[in-house]
Design a protein around this motif. Sequence first.
Motif, short mmCIF file in Angstrom:
data_model
loop_
_atom_site.label_atom_id
_atom_site.label_comp_id
_atom_site.label_asym_id
_atom_site.label_seq_id
_atom_site.Cartn_x
_atom_site.Cartn_y
_atom_site.Cartn_z
N ASP A 1 69.93 58.58 84.25
CA ASP A 1 68.65 58.18 83.96
C ASP A 1 68.87 57.55 82.05
O ASP A 1 68.20 56.80 81.50
CB ASP A 1 67.71 59.56 83.20
CG ASP A 1 67.12 60.03 84.70
OD1 ASP A 1 67.23 58.81 85.69
OD2 ASP A 1 67.02 61.06 85.01
N ARG A 2 69.81 58.45 81.52
CA ARG A 2 70.09 57.76 79.71
C ARG A 2 70.02 56.69 80.21
O ARG A 2 70.25 55.56 79.24
CB ARG A 2 71.37 58.82 79.50
CG ARG A 2 70.46 60.88 79.25
CD ARG A 2 69.65 60.26 78.29
NE ARG A 2 68.98 61.65 78.55
CZ ARG A 2 68.11 62.31 77.31
NH1 ARG A 2 67.67 61.57 76.56
NH2 ARG A 2 68.20 63.39 76.93
N MET A 3 71.76 55.96 81.30
CA MET A 3 71.79 54.66 81.44
C MET A 3 71.02 53.64 81.30
O MET A 3 71.06 52.47 80.69
CB MET A 3 73.08 54.74 82.39
CG MET A 3 74.25 55.47 81.54
SD MET A 3 75.55 55.28 83.00
CE MET A 3 76.43 53.00 82.68
N ARG A 4 69.83 54.20 82.68
CA ARG A 4 68.94 52.86 83.31
C ARG A 4 68.25 52.90 82.26
O ARG A 4 67.42 51.84 81.87
CB ARG A 4 67.82 54.30 84.01
CG ARG A 4 67.37 52.53 84.69
CD ARG A 4 66.03 53.47 85.52
NE ARG A 4 65.44 52.78 86.59
CZ ARG A 4 65.06 52.81 87.81
NH1 ARG A 4 64.85 54.09 88.26
NH2 ARG A 4 63.89 52.31 87.67
N THR A 5 68.06 53.83 81.14
CA THR A 5 66.92 53.42 79.73
C THR A 5 67.34 52.63 78.86
O THR A 5 67.10 51.71 78.60
CB THR A 5 66.26 54.95 78.78
OG1 THR A 5 65.84 56.67 80.58
CG2 THR A 5 65.54 54.49 78.05
N ASN A 6 68.62 53.11 78.43
CA ASN A 6 68.92 51.81 77.26
C ASN A 6 69.79 51.11 77.49
O ASN A 6 69.75 49.84 77.20
CB ASN A 6 70.42 53.02 77.02
CG ASN A 6 70.54 54.37 76.27
OD1 ASN A 6 69.30 54.91 75.95
ND2 ASN A 6 71.93 55.57 75.70
N GLU A 7 70.27 50.69 78.78
CA GLU A 7 70.07 49.29 79.06
C GLU A 7 69.54 48.25 79.68
O GLU A 7 70.08 47.01 80.50
CB GLU A 7 72.23 49.59 79.74
CG GLU A 7 72.92 50.24 79.94
CD GLU A 7 73.82 49.80 78.61
OE1 GLU A 7 73.66 48.62 78.51
OE2 GLU A 7 74.53 49.82 78.11
N GLY A 8 68.59 48.97 80.37
CA GLY A 8 67.36 48.53 80.54
C GLY A 8 66.99 47.84 82.30
O GLY A 8 67.15 46.87 82.16
N LEU A 9 68.11 48.90 82.81
CA LEU A 9 68.67 48.40 84.18
C LEU A 9 67.05 48.93 85.52
O LEU A 9 66.30 49.77 84.66
CB LEU A 9 69.52 49.73 84.74
CG LEU A 9 71.36 49.50 83.91
CD1 LEU A 9 71.55 50.52 84.87
CD2 LEU A 9 71.45 48.22 83.78
N THR A 10 66.74 48.45 86.16
CA THR A 10 66.22 48.33 87.15
C THR A 10 66.20 49.23 88.11
O THR A 10 65.34 49.78 88.68
CB THR A 10 65.87 46.70 87.89
OG1 THR A 10 67.57 46.55 88.28
CG2 THR A 10 65.33 45.70 86.82
N GLY A 11 67.41 49.91 88.18
CA GLY A 11 67.74 50.30 88.99
C GLY A 11 68.23 51.56 88.46
O GLY A 11 69.11 51.33 87.94
N THR A 12 68.95 52.16 89.49
CA THR A 12 69.45 53.76 89.06
C THR A 12 70.83 53.82 89.28
O THR A 12 71.09 53.83 90.15
CB THR A 12 69.07 55.42 89.35
OG1 THR A 12 67.77 55.37 88.84
CG2 THR A 12 70.20 56.56 88.08
#
Length: 243
Positions: free
Chosen positions: A35-46
Motif C-alpha cells: 500500500d505504501r509503494m502504491r501511494t509513493n510511486e503513484g501506481l494504478t494497481g497494488t
Amino acid sequence: MRALRILLIVVVILGGLFVAADRLAVNFAEGEVADRMRTNEGLTGTPEVAINGFPFLTQVAGGTLDDVEIGIQDYEAAAGDGERIRIDDLRANLKGVGFSGDFSSATAASATGTATIAYDELLKAAKSEPTQVAPGITARVVSLSDGGDGKIEVGVEVEAPVIGTRQLSVLSTVSVKGDNVEVRTDSLPDLAGLDLAENSVREITDFQQAIDDLPGGVKLDKVEAARNGVEISVRGSDVRLAG
C-alpha cells in the motif's frame, strides 16, 4: 512418560501458534509495504510484495528484512520530454531492507531485477513518420521484432522515385547508455544502388529511448532483445520502497 507426552503436545501447540502468528504478521507487513509503494510511486494497481525468510518476527526484532521480492505490472516510466513508456513487468529482489516500526518507511541496501518493454512501446521512440534521407528519398521505421541472438530486427520502409516503396530489415544491437536504451544498426543494407550517406540512414535506423524515474531509484544495467520485447536488468543501492 505421561508428563513427557503432555510436554511434547504443549510444544507442538505452541510451535503451531508461533507459526500461525508469524504468517499473520508477514501477511500484514506485505500488505502495508504494498500500500505504501502504491501511494509513493503513484501506481494504478497494488504491487506484489513477498517477504521471504522464516521466522519473520525474528527479522522484525532485528529491524532488517533479509529478502523482499516485489512485482509491478504496467508501470509507466518517464521517457523524456514529458512522455511516458509502459513497462509490462517490473520485478526486483531486495536485500537488507531496513524499516520503521509502522512500515511507513523502508529502504533496501541493494536491489537487482528485470523489466520488460514490448516492441510496440519501444517503437514509439523510432522515426515512424517518413523522413527525407536524400533528395526525393524518404525512410521510416515500421516495425521492431526479435532478430535472434540478442539482436533487434528493425523493419524500414524506403520510398524513392527509382525503386518505389521497398521494405527492408536490418539487425541492430541494443544496449544501455546511461538512462537510455540505445538501438544501433550493425550494418546497413545495399539500397539498390541509391547514393545515400550512411549517417543520413542511421538518423532513421538508430535511436534512443529514455527510461527514467524507476521505482525506488533503481537504474538500468543491461538490456537484451527477447521474443516479445527487450528485457532489461536493473540495479540499485539504498532503494526506497516506502517513505
